[in-house]
Design a protein around this motif. Structure first.
Motif, short mmCIF file in Angstrom:
data_model
loop_
_atom_site.label_atom_id
_atom_site.label_comp_id
_atom_site.label_asym_id
_atom_site.label_seq_id
_atom_site.Cartn_x
_atom_site.Cartn_y
_atom_site.Cartn_z
N UNK A 165 -37.80 53.83 -10.20
CA UNK A 165 -37.81 53.74 -11.93
C UNK A 165 -38.13 52.72 -12.70
N UNK A 166 -38.73 51.63 -12.15
CA UNK A 166 -39.60 51.04 -12.50
C UNK A 166 -41.16 51.50 -13.13
N UNK A 167 -41.50 52.89 -12.66
CA UNK A 167 -42.52 53.69 -13.55
C UNK A 167 -41.77 53.14 -14.63
N UNK A 168 -40.21 54.17 -15.24
CA UNK A 168 -40.21 54.75 -16.12
C UNK A 168 -40.03 53.70 -17.39
N UNK A 169 -39.87 52.65 -16.97
CA UNK A 169 -39.71 51.81 -17.34
C UNK A 169 -41.04 51.18 -18.03
N UNK A 170 -42.59 51.11 -17.39
CA UNK A 170 -43.37 50.80 -17.83
C UNK A 170 -43.38 52.19 -18.70
N UNK A 171 -43.74 52.87 -18.61
CA UNK A 171 -44.20 54.31 -19.02
C UNK A 171 -43.60 54.12 -20.67
N UNK A 172 -42.61 54.50 -20.60
CA UNK A 172 -42.08 54.96 -21.85
C UNK A 172 -41.72 53.22 -22.62
N UNK A 173 -41.86 52.15 -22.63
CA UNK A 173 -42.45 50.65 -22.64
C UNK A 173 -43.92 51.28 -24.26
N UNK A 174 -44.69 51.77 -22.93
CA UNK A 174 -46.29 51.58 -23.53
C UNK A 174 -45.76 52.97 -24.58
N UNK A 175 -45.25 54.01 -24.02
CA UNK A 175 -45.15 54.84 -25.52
C UNK A 175 -44.21 54.67 -26.70
N UNK A 176 -43.10 53.61 -26.66
CA UNK A 176 -42.65 52.69 -27.48
C UNK A 176 -43.93 51.48 -28.87
N UNK A 177 -44.81 51.29 -27.51
CA UNK A 177 -45.80 50.60 -28.44
C UNK A 177 -46.88 51.11 -29.04
N UNK A 178 -47.25 52.41 -28.10
CA UNK A 178 -48.51 53.37 -29.33
C UNK A 178 -47.67 53.95 -30.53
N UNK A 181 -47.74 42.37 -13.76
CA UNK A 181 -46.57 43.29 -12.79
C UNK A 181 -46.28 42.77 -11.74
N UNK A 182 -45.42 42.76 -11.35
CA UNK A 182 -44.23 41.75 -10.58
C UNK A 182 -42.94 42.55 -10.15
N UNK A 183 -43.29 43.43 -8.83
CA UNK A 183 -41.68 43.85 -7.91
C UNK A 183 -40.95 43.39 -6.89
N UNK A 184 -40.78 43.62 -6.85
CA UNK A 184 -39.73 42.48 -5.56
C UNK A 184 -38.97 43.00 -5.36
N UNK A 185 -38.54 42.92 -3.97
CA UNK A 185 -36.98 43.83 -3.87
C UNK A 185 -35.33 43.41 -4.35
N UNK A 192 -40.41 42.11 -19.49
CA UNK A 192 -38.52 42.65 -18.88
C UNK A 192 -39.03 41.95 -17.88
N UNK A 193 -38.27 41.09 -17.14
CA UNK A 193 -37.37 40.60 -16.03
C UNK A 193 -35.65 41.24 -15.56
N UNK A 194 -36.59 41.77 -14.71
CA UNK A 194 -34.90 43.04 -13.62
C UNK A 194 -34.44 42.21 -12.41
N UNK A 195 -33.41 42.31 -12.00
CA UNK A 195 -32.86 41.68 -10.69
C UNK A 195 -32.33 42.70 -9.40
N UNK A 196 -32.07 42.98 -8.47
CA UNK A 196 -31.19 43.79 -7.90
C UNK A 196 -30.05 44.15 -7.79
#
Length: 121
Positions: free
Chosen positions: A1-14, A32-36, A53-57
């Motif tokens: 799911x994180x990859x989706x946000x990164x790709x969406x963010x990069x596309x929005x920025x472009x 990018x720091x992905x943790x449990x 962006x930061x997300x929680x569990x």
């Protein structure tokens, strides 16, 4: 799911950056720091695009992004994405018009004088 946000963010920025600067834009910082228990993400480019962006569990994400529009306007959006949806905030987003004074007075009157329920036979 994180990859989706990164790709969406990069596309929005472009899509947001002017074409002439986009051709030569470079990533200045990408963290990018992905943790449990969640993640943290930051992106900065040489053409003044920034995202974090930061997300929680629990799947709640707090973030923001900004860029300079082709007209030279600094666009900045903060957001929260949670179980109730996506909630952006920005001075540039449209807002509803103010509630007319007569409606506010009517609502206050109704609050002060609640209707009594009729007995049903």
């Amino acid at each position: 799911m994180f990859k989706f946000y990164v790709v969406a963010a990069l596309l929005a920025c472009v899509a947001a950056a002017p074409v002439d600067e986009d051709v030569h834009a470079e990533v200045k910082e990408l963290k990018s720091d992905v943790r449990a228990d969640g993640f943290d993400f930051t992106l900065d480019t040489t053409n003044h695009i920034h995202e974090d962006a930061s997300g929680d569990a629990h799947g709640v994400i707090h973030g923001g992004f900004e860029w300079i529009s082709p007209e030279g306007v600094h666009v900045k959006v903060a957001y929260v994405a949670d179980e109730e949806g996506y909630h952006p905030s920005s001075d540039l987003l449209p807002t509803p018009p103010p509630v007319p004074e007569a409606i506010l007075k009517a609502l206050e009157y109704l609050k002060a004088h609640p209707q009594k329920e009729e007995a049903h036979h």
